[in-house]
Design a protein around this motif. Structure first.
Motif, PDB file in Angstrom:
ATOM      1  N   MET A 189       5.769  10.123   1.707  1.00  0.00           N
ATOM      2  CA  MET A 189       5.031   8.935   1.281  1.00  0.00           C
ATOM      3  C   MET A 189       5.151   7.853   2.348  1.00  0.00           C
ATOM      4  O   MET A 189       6.196   7.714   2.991  1.00  0.00           O
ATOM      5  N   TYR A 212       0.849  -1.188   0.000  1.00  0.00           N
ATOM      6  CA  TYR A 212       0.000   0.000   0.000  1.00  0.00           C
ATOM      7  C   TYR A 212       0.887   1.242   0.000  1.00  0.00           C
ATOM      8  O   TYR A 212       1.906   1.288   0.699  1.00  0.00           O
ATOM      9  N   VAL A 213       0.504   2.239  -0.778  1.00  0.00           N
ATOM     10  CA  VAL A 213       1.197   3.525  -0.789  1.00  0.00           C
ATOM     11  C   VAL A 213       0.193   4.602  -0.410  1.00  0.00           C
ATOM     12  O   VAL A 213      -0.838   4.764  -1.078  1.00  0.00           O
ATOM     13  N   ASN A 214       0.473   5.285   0.689  1.00  0.00           N
ATOM     14  CA  ASN A 214      -0.422   6.324   1.217  1.00  0.00           C
ATOM     15  C   ASN A 214      -1.851   5.805   1.401  1.00  0.00           C
ATOM     16  O   ASN A 214      -2.835   6.473   1.073  1.00  0.00           O
ATOM     17  N   LYS A 223      -3.455   3.372  -0.111  1.00  0.00           N
ATOM     18  CA  LYS A 223      -4.124   2.758  -1.252  1.00  0.00           C
ATOM     19  C   LYS A 223      -3.291   1.590  -1.782  1.00  0.00           C
ATOM     20  O   LYS A 223      -2.062   1.652  -1.796  1.00  0.00           O
ATOM     21  N   GLU A 224      -3.996   0.542  -2.218  1.00  0.00           N
ATOM     22  CA  GLU A 224      -3.280  -0.616  -2.750  1.00  0.00           C
ATOM     23  C   GLU A 224      -2.500  -0.222  -3.996  1.00  0.00           C
ATOM     24  O   GLU A 224      -3.039   0.344  -4.944  1.00  0.00           O
ATOM     25  N   TYR A 225      -1.202  -0.540  -3.982  1.00  0.00           N
ATOM     26  CA  TYR A 225      -0.314  -0.161  -5.084  1.00  0.00           C
ATOM     27  C   TYR A 225       0.014  -1.363  -5.970  1.00  0.00           C
ATOM     28  O   TYR A 225      -0.029  -1.286  -7.187  1.00  0.00           O
ATOM     29  N   THR A 226       0.332  -2.494  -5.335  1.00  0.00           N
ATOM     30  CA  THR A 226       0.621  -3.718  -6.077  1.00  0.00           C
ATOM     31  C   THR A 226       0.521  -4.903  -5.131  1.00  0.00           C
ATOM     32  O   THR A 226       0.479  -4.738  -3.904  1.00  0.00           O
ATOM     33  N   VAL A 238       9.421  -3.890  -4.908  1.00  0.00           N
ATOM     34  CA  VAL A 238       8.474  -2.944  -5.477  1.00  0.00           C
ATOM     35  C   VAL A 238       9.247  -1.706  -5.922  1.00  0.00           C
ATOM     36  O   VAL A 238      10.176  -1.263  -5.243  1.00  0.00           O
ATOM     37  N   LEU A 276       8.787   2.328  -7.206  1.00  0.00           N
ATOM     38  CA  LEU A 276       7.822   3.420  -7.221  1.00  0.00           C
ATOM     39  C   LEU A 276       8.530   4.749  -7.424  1.00  0.00           C
ATOM     40  O   LEU A 276       9.729   4.885  -7.155  1.00  0.00           O
ATOM     41  N   VAL A 303       4.759   3.768   2.815  1.00  0.00           N
ATOM     42  CA  VAL A 303       4.676   2.489   2.119  1.00  0.00           C
ATOM     43  C   VAL A 303       4.453   1.390   3.155  1.00  0.00           C
ATOM     44  O   VAL A 303       5.238   1.250   4.099  1.00  0.00           O
TER      45      VAL A 303
END
Length: 324
Positions: free
Chosen positions: A270, A242-244, A246-249, A261, A263, A272
């Motif tokens: 930020m 998750y980044v901030n 929200k699901e990122y990958t 990962v 980014l 992570v």
């Protein structure tokens, strides 16, 4: 009665969840970042086998200068060591030493595994019927066989410090990790990590995988042991990044329990979160483009809190039933 059964089921569920907390997440990340740059974060999931500096086997004659942190001086005893006995049933072992060392280039302190008929009560130069792999802090890969004794396989590994005035002295704690694998029944030295930098070794040794002791070879040097860890990777485990918030990958760890990962630093700050849902562990990295990256761990204490509440409620329910 139904309430009691419900609470007992909740307690059992939480206990099984908490029991998986032996897993831990380790990460590697850049120390400095700038806005707009692209970075990679490498991480791994492992099960901890040893997390201690209380070595049960230390060669007789080794001088213990300090207990906390543990400082051991070989005091002229070549082949001295401090080791744990290990039940090695996995195919990959990660060994990490954190500490300092003051050694002559002619000595060979480092991370070591012993097998065969190794005797932990005498120095390894006072016996011969054993096998060993030694990854020295001075950049050499040694092995020992009963027929040939000690011999060098490589001199291209990283050294903890440059040689000065005839000594190699790491005055600040260093982090040295060795990754060993079972390949066709023998010890394969995959790579080592020194202070976050990965160095490929890729060497198949002739030493059988069935080693029984793991630890630090002291030799006549002076070793400060701030931490010693032996972990087993958890391969093919699902993770979510998750980044901030929200699901990122998401994905699965490889055969060594590793993932990564990439980014782009798109904002001055930020957060992570690397989460392993099945293991109930995660690691949070706070990155600032205005100062050095900072990392801290957040422990999932919610399960522990719920467990405590559940136990209290069960006790109250039992007392209440006895009064009826």
């Amino acid at each position: 009665m139904r309430l009691l059964l419900l609470l007992l089921m909740l307690t059992i569920t939480l206990l099984s969840s908490v029991s998986s907390f032996t897993a831990s997440v380790s990460v590697q990340y850049p120390k400095e970042v700038i806005l707009g740059s692209k970075i990679s974060i490498n991480f791994s999931l492992t099960q901890q086998e040893i997390n201690s500096t209380a070595f049960p086997f230390i060669t007789a004659g080794v001088r213990e200068i300090s207990e906390e942190p543990l400082i051991l001086e070989g005091a002229g005893i070549a082949g001295s060591f401090a080791v744990f006995k290990i039940n090695n049933s996995s195919q990959v072992v990660v060994i990490t030493f954190i500490g300092k060392d003051n050694t002559s280039p002619g000595w060979n302190p480092g991370i070591v595994v012993y097998g065969g008929n190794f005797n932990p009560h005498v120095s390894d130069l006072s016996q011969g019927d054993f096998t060993a792999v030694l990854i020295t802090f001075t950049g050499r890969l040694w092995v020992h066989t009963p027929s040939k004794g000690w011999f060098t396989l490589s001199c291209s590994l990283p050294s903890i410090a440059p040689q000065r005035d005839g000594w190699i002295n790491a005055t600040k704690p260093f982090n040295y990790t060795a990754i060993l694998e079972d390949v066709n029944g023998s010890i394969f030295v995959n790579y080592v990590i020194l202070n976050g930098e990965k160095y490929i070794v890729d060497y198949q040794t002739p030493i059988p995988w069935n080693f029984t002791y793991v630890g630090v070879r002291i030799d006549p040097s002076t070793v400060t042991v701030c931490g010693f860890y032996v972990t087993i990777p958890s391969p093919h485990q699902p993770y979510v990044v998750y980044v901030n918030g929200k699901e990122y990958t998401k994905g699965y760890t490889n055969s060594l329990g590793e993932g990564s990962v990439s980014l782009t630093i798109s904002s001055p700050s930020m957060v992570v979160n690397i989460s392993f849902p099945s293991a109930h562990v995660f690691r949070v990295i706070t990155i600032s483009a205005q100062r050095d990256a900072n990392i801290h761990v957040e422990y999932p204490i919610l399960q522990y809190a719920l467990l405590g509440v559940s136990v209290v409620l069960v006790a109250i329910s039992i007392i209440w039933r006895k009064r009826l």
